[in-house]
Design an enzyme around this catalytic site. Structure first.
Site, mmCIF file in Angstrom:
data_model
loop_
_atom_site.group_PDB
_atom_site.id
_atom_site.type_symbol
_atom_site.label_atom_id
_atom_site.label_comp_id
_atom_site.label_asym_id
_atom_site.label_seq_id
_atom_site.Cartn_x
_atom_site.Cartn_y
_atom_site.Cartn_z
ATOM 1 N N HIS A 1 28.920 -21.686 9.857
ATOM 2 C CA HIS A 1 29.713 -22.136 10.745
ATOM 3 C C HIS A 1 30.259 -21.116 11.496
ATOM 4 O O HIS A 1 31.292 -20.386 11.040
ATOM 5 C CB HIS A 1 30.910 -22.768 9.771
ATOM 6 C CG HIS A 1 32.082 -23.363 10.784
ATOM 7 N ND1 HIS A 1 32.176 -24.717 10.692
ATOM 8 C CD2 HIS A 1 32.856 -22.682 11.741
ATOM 9 C CE1 HIS A 1 33.247 -24.813 11.372
ATOM 10 N NE2 HIS A 1 33.776 -23.842 11.975
ATOM 11 N N LEU A 2 29.640 -21.056 12.706
ATOM 12 C CA LEU A 2 29.945 -20.038 13.624
ATOM 13 C C LEU A 2 30.739 -20.759 15.137
ATOM 14 O O LEU A 2 30.025 -21.114 15.834
ATOM 15 C CB LEU A 2 28.735 -19.548 14.171
ATOM 16 C CG LEU A 2 27.761 -19.013 13.240
ATOM 17 C CD1 LEU A 2 26.327 -18.540 13.947
ATOM 18 C CD2 LEU A 2 28.197 -18.028 12.191
ATOM 19 N N ARG B 1 38.494 -11.702 14.673
ATOM 20 C CA ARG B 1 39.036 -11.330 13.468
ATOM 21 C C ARG B 1 37.813 -10.235 12.919
ATOM 22 O O ARG B 1 36.597 -10.475 13.498
ATOM 23 C CB ARG B 1 38.828 -12.272 12.424
ATOM 24 C CG ARG B 1 40.057 -13.210 12.406
ATOM 25 C CD ARG B 1 40.182 -14.167 11.354
ATOM 26 N NE ARG B 1 41.048 -15.271 11.733
ATOM 27 C CZ ARG B 1 40.531 -16.778 11.460
ATOM 28 N NH1 ARG B 1 39.566 -17.043 11.124
ATOM 29 N NH2 ARG B 1 41.455 -17.548 11.862
ATOM 30 N N GLY C 1 27.328 -21.970 16.610
ATOM 31 C CA GLY C 1 26.053 -22.482 16.045
ATOM 32 C C GLY C 1 25.339 -23.585 16.652
ATOM 33 O O GLY C 1 24.043 -23.701 16.409
ATOM 34 N N GLU C 2 26.126 -24.587 17.095
ATOM 35 C CA GLU C 2 25.594 -25.641 17.722
ATOM 36 C C GLU C 2 24.854 -25.577 18.959
ATOM 37 O O GLU C 2 24.008 -26.147 19.454
ATOM 38 C CB GLU C 2 26.587 -26.875 17.855
ATOM 39 C CG GLU C 2 27.120 -27.251 16.415
ATOM 40 C CD GLU C 2 28.433 -28.026 16.354
ATOM 41 O OE1 GLU C 2 28.741 -28.430 17.637
ATOM 42 O OE2 GLU C 2 29.138 -28.314 15.505
ATOM 43 N N ASP D 1 36.164 -15.140 23.977
ATOM 44 C CA ASP D 1 35.224 -16.137 24.059
ATOM 45 C C ASP D 1 33.666 -15.667 24.290
ATOM 46 O O ASP D 1 33.395 -14.974 24.991
ATOM 47 C CB ASP D 1 35.495 -17.110 25.108
ATOM 48 C CG ASP D 1 34.832 -18.548 25.216
ATOM 49 O OD1 ASP D 1 33.466 -18.465 25.297
ATOM 50 O OD2 ASP D 1 35.673 -19.542 25.428
ATOM 51 N N GLU E 1 34.247 -32.697 11.466
ATOM 52 C CA GLU E 1 35.080 -32.759 10.133
ATOM 53 C C GLU E 1 36.110 -33.852 10.318
ATOM 54 O O GLU E 1 36.389 -34.602 9.111
ATOM 55 C CB GLU E 1 36.107 -31.544 10.697
ATOM 56 C CG GLU E 1 35.256 -30.276 10.277
ATOM 57 C CD GLU E 1 36.091 -28.845 10.694
ATOM 58 O OE1 GLU E 1 35.876 -28.719 12.069
ATOM 59 O OE2 GLU E 1 36.778 -28.142 10.156
ATOM 60 N N ARG F 1 44.127 -33.463 7.721
ATOM 61 C CA ARG F 1 43.496 -32.215 7.433
ATOM 62 C C ARG F 1 44.715 -31.279 6.645
ATOM 63 O O ARG F 1 45.534 -31.126 7.616
ATOM 64 C CB ARG F 1 42.761 -31.741 8.470
ATOM 65 C CG ARG F 1 42.412 -30.210 8.161
ATOM 66 C CD ARG F 1 41.656 -29.424 9.588
ATOM 67 N NE ARG F 1 41.041 -28.324 9.164
ATOM 68 C CZ ARG F 1 41.325 -27.037 9.846
ATOM 69 N NH1 ARG F 1 42.155 -27.191 10.973
ATOM 70 N NH2 ARG F 1 40.983 -25.933 9.571
ATOM 71 N N ASN G 1 44.293 -33.683 12.618
ATOM 72 C CA ASN G 1 44.444 -32.329 12.335
ATOM 73 C C ASN G 1 45.593 -31.853 13.187
ATOM 74 O O ASN G 1 45.750 -31.400 14.397
ATOM 75 C CB ASN G 1 43.024 -31.733 13.080
ATOM 76 C CG ASN G 1 42.956 -30.348 12.713
ATOM 77 O OD1 ASN G 1 44.079 -29.608 12.109
ATOM 78 N ND2 ASN G 1 41.831 -29.501 13.079
ATOM 79 N N HIS H 1 37.115 -23.624 5.811
ATOM 80 C CA HIS H 1 36.023 -24.522 6.768
ATOM 81 C C HIS H 1 35.312 -25.564 5.776
ATOM 82 O O HIS H 1 33.995 -25.792 6.151
ATOM 83 C CB HIS H 1 34.928 -23.703 7.520
ATOM 84 C CG HIS H 1 35.527 -22.980 8.779
ATOM 85 N ND1 HIS H 1 34.803 -21.512 8.955
ATOM 86 C CD2 HIS H 1 36.334 -23.261 9.747
ATOM 87 C CE1 HIS H 1 35.687 -21.102 9.980
ATOM 88 N NE2 HIS H 1 36.332 -21.787 10.291
HETATM 89 P P1 ADP Z 1 37.114 -22.979 16.633
HETATM 90 O O1 ADP Z 1 37.144 -24.430 16.263
HETATM 91 O O2 ADP Z 1 36.943 -22.085 15.744
HETATM 92 O O3 ADP Z 1 38.173 -22.661 17.752
HETATM 93 P P2 ADP Z 1 34.477 -23.559 17.878
HETATM 94 O O4 ADP Z 1 33.742 -24.288 16.848
HETATM 95 O O5 ADP Z 1 35.044 -24.767 18.828
HETATM 96 O O6 ADP Z 1 35.684 -22.875 17.470
HETATM 97 O O7 ADP Z 1 33.765 -22.506 18.898
HETATM 98 C C1 ADP Z 1 34.351 -22.111 19.835
HETATM 99 C C2 ADP Z 1 33.468 -20.668 20.250
HETATM 100 O O8 ADP Z 1 32.189 -21.236 20.463
HETATM 101 C C3 ADP Z 1 33.866 -20.030 21.422
HETATM 102 O O9 ADP Z 1 33.959 -18.676 21.255
HETATM 103 C C4 ADP Z 1 32.942 -20.554 22.440
HETATM 104 O O10 ADP Z 1 32.596 -19.168 23.389
HETATM 105 C C5 ADP Z 1 31.654 -20.630 21.635
HETATM 106 N N1 ADP Z 1 30.597 -21.306 22.417
HETATM 107 C C6 ADP Z 1 30.799 -22.640 22.727
HETATM 108 N N2 ADP Z 1 29.587 -23.075 23.478
HETATM 109 C C7 ADP Z 1 28.911 -21.770 23.605
HETATM 110 C C8 ADP Z 1 27.585 -21.555 23.920
HETATM 111 N N3 ADP Z 1 26.779 -22.435 24.883
HETATM 112 N N4 ADP Z 1 27.156 -20.192 23.988
HETATM 113 C C9 ADP Z 1 27.805 -19.294 23.297
HETATM 114 N N5 ADP Z 1 29.048 -19.539 22.494
HETATM 115 C C10 ADP Z 1 29.600 -20.887 22.797
#
Ligand code: ADP
Length: 395
Positions: free
Chosen positions: A206-207, A239, A331-332, A281, A382, A89, A8, A179
């Site tokens: 996908h959050l 965004r 999401g995870e 964040d 991914e 990617r 990527n 995504h």
């Molecule tokens: P990207 O690939 O879009 O940069 P990610 O899928 O890695 O993003 O997600 C990053 C976001 O997930 C960050 O804003 C981070 O704050 C949030 N995040 C990660 N772990 C947690 C958690 N335990 N609680 C809340 N938000 C989280």
């Protein structure tokens, strides 16, 4: 057994995973970042331990050489001959690509032409490809895996914007989504977890920092929240997602800004960051809420509401929903946000199991046995999806 490198490449970074196929075992992973800056950073996992090197990395070719040499130096591979294929990617495949492809000259040219739609990403993706092509033996197969390809199954009435039609026919203005690799992987996982039913209606949320929702019917994307660009849809880290387009001119006039300057605000200074004034964040914003910051709490409420609104829309789009899967950073990992979203979904007969929902970064069913809709936590992967597509095509 074949070894596939999933890559990527961004404008100043390059993430990689070397994966054994078909066992899907990750041999190593890492990233090169701050390419082109005074001091670059290279991280590679060796026997589970992260090894970090800080050194000037002027361009992607140097980054790729650094990483390939490290594979040999750390005896992760005995020679580069062991790498059978590389999957790259690519952010934007436009209407030219509805699936992954073996890279040839024509594919490179098309991806370069599509830079108009993804000016920050597609050129970097090609630079990454060229660096690997240069560094590896000629027989190594290269595959492009597109972030937009999964959404090429959308019907015309769903991807067209209600604009004069020539903006689509002449300028290709339409919804492309993003995504896609993640939505494809997670929806496949979800379908498997449902026991591979003949008909399936899945909503994937996908959050991450960027965020999107996709409706997946019978394994195909039928609608998705991102649009021509990743600005449409959900409230994200920085965004805005959906808003009244008239706002752009209104702010431009009031503050004597150009449309580009206002769009920059919508992309980089809005979302949860803009609403809360705390951070992009989510962990920081949640911490602020926990300390009683009401503005931060309101931003997170707005975020969850927007996700729930899309789930409602996509339930209508599929005339029902069998499973809702949460993936990516929040999401995870974020059980509180999952709960906040699910609180809007009672009308669907969903029941979140609060004990099962206490899950972080693992695949799990998080709804009760009686829930009419299965709620899932599914870590996205991914890189694995890239490796699967790559192996399927270079065989
Ligand atoms: P990207 O690939 O879009 O940069 P990610 O899928 O890695 O993003 O997600 C990053 C976001 O997930 C960050 O804003 C981070 O704050 C949030 N995040 C990660 N772990 C947690 C958690 N335990 N609680 C809340 N938000 C989280």
């Amino acid at each position: 057994m074949v070894k596939v490198m999933a890559v990527n490449a961004g404008s100043s970074s390059l993430k990689f995973q070397l994966i054994n196929m078909p066992s899907e075992e990750v041999i190593t992973s890492g990233l090169v970042e701050r390419i082109g800056q005074e001091v670059g950073n290279f991280v590679i996992k060796v026997n589970g331990e992260k090894i970090q090197t800080q050194t000037p990395i002027p361009d992607h070719q140097v980054a790729v050489d650094l990483l390939l040499n490290a594979l040999v130096d750390h005896h992760i591979v005995e020679s580069l001959e062991e790498i059978d294929a590389v999957g790259h990617r690519v952010v934007h495949g436009g209407e030219d690509f509805d699936d992954s492809v073996v890279v040839d000259e024509e594919a490179v040219k098309k991806v370069a032409d599509l830079a108009e739609l993804a000016p920050l990403h597609n050129p970097a993706n090609i630079i990454g490809y060229k660096a690997f092509k240069e560094a590896l033996p000629d027989h190594v197969g290269h595959v492009f895996v597109f972030d937009t390809a999964f959404h090429q199954t959308l019907d015309k009435e769903r991807y067209l914007y209600p604009l004069p039609l020539e903006y689509y026919t002449d300028l290709k203005v339409r919804k492309y989504g993003a995504h896609g690799t993640s939505h494809k992987y997670v929806s496949q996982q979800a379908i498997e977890m449902l026991g591979n039913p003949k008909e399936s209606r899945i909503i994937v949320c996908h959050l991450g920092n960027g965020a999107s929702v996709t409706a997946v019917k019978g394994g195909e994307s039928v609608d998705t929240s991102m649009g021509l660009t990743p600005l449409e849809g959900l409230i994200m880290g920085t965004r805005s997602g959906d808003l009244d387009p008239a706002i752009i001119e209104f702010i431009a006039n009031k503050e004597n800004k150009t449309a580009s300057e206002v769009l920059n605000i919508l992309n980089k200074e809005s979302g949860v960051y803009g609403l809360s004034g705390v951070s992009s964040d989510f962990r920081d914003v949640k911490a602020a809420r926990a300390e009683g910051n009401k503005v931060a709490a309101a931003a997170l409420d707005a975020y969850a509401y927007r996700v729930a609104k899309y789930i409602g829309a996509y339930t209508a789009a599929m005339n029902g929903v069998d499973a809702i899967a949460f993936t990516a950073g929040l999401g995870e990992n974020d059980d509180i946000t999952r709960k906040a979203i699910c609180e809007y979904l009672g009308y669907l007969g969903t029941e979140l199991d609060e004990v099962k929902n206490d899950v972080h970064g693992e695949t799990a069913i998080i709804s009760t046995d009686d829930s009419k809709v299965t709620l899932l936590c599914v870590p996205t992967n991914e890189e694995l999806m890239i490796a699967r597509d790559t192996v399927a095509l270079v065989k």
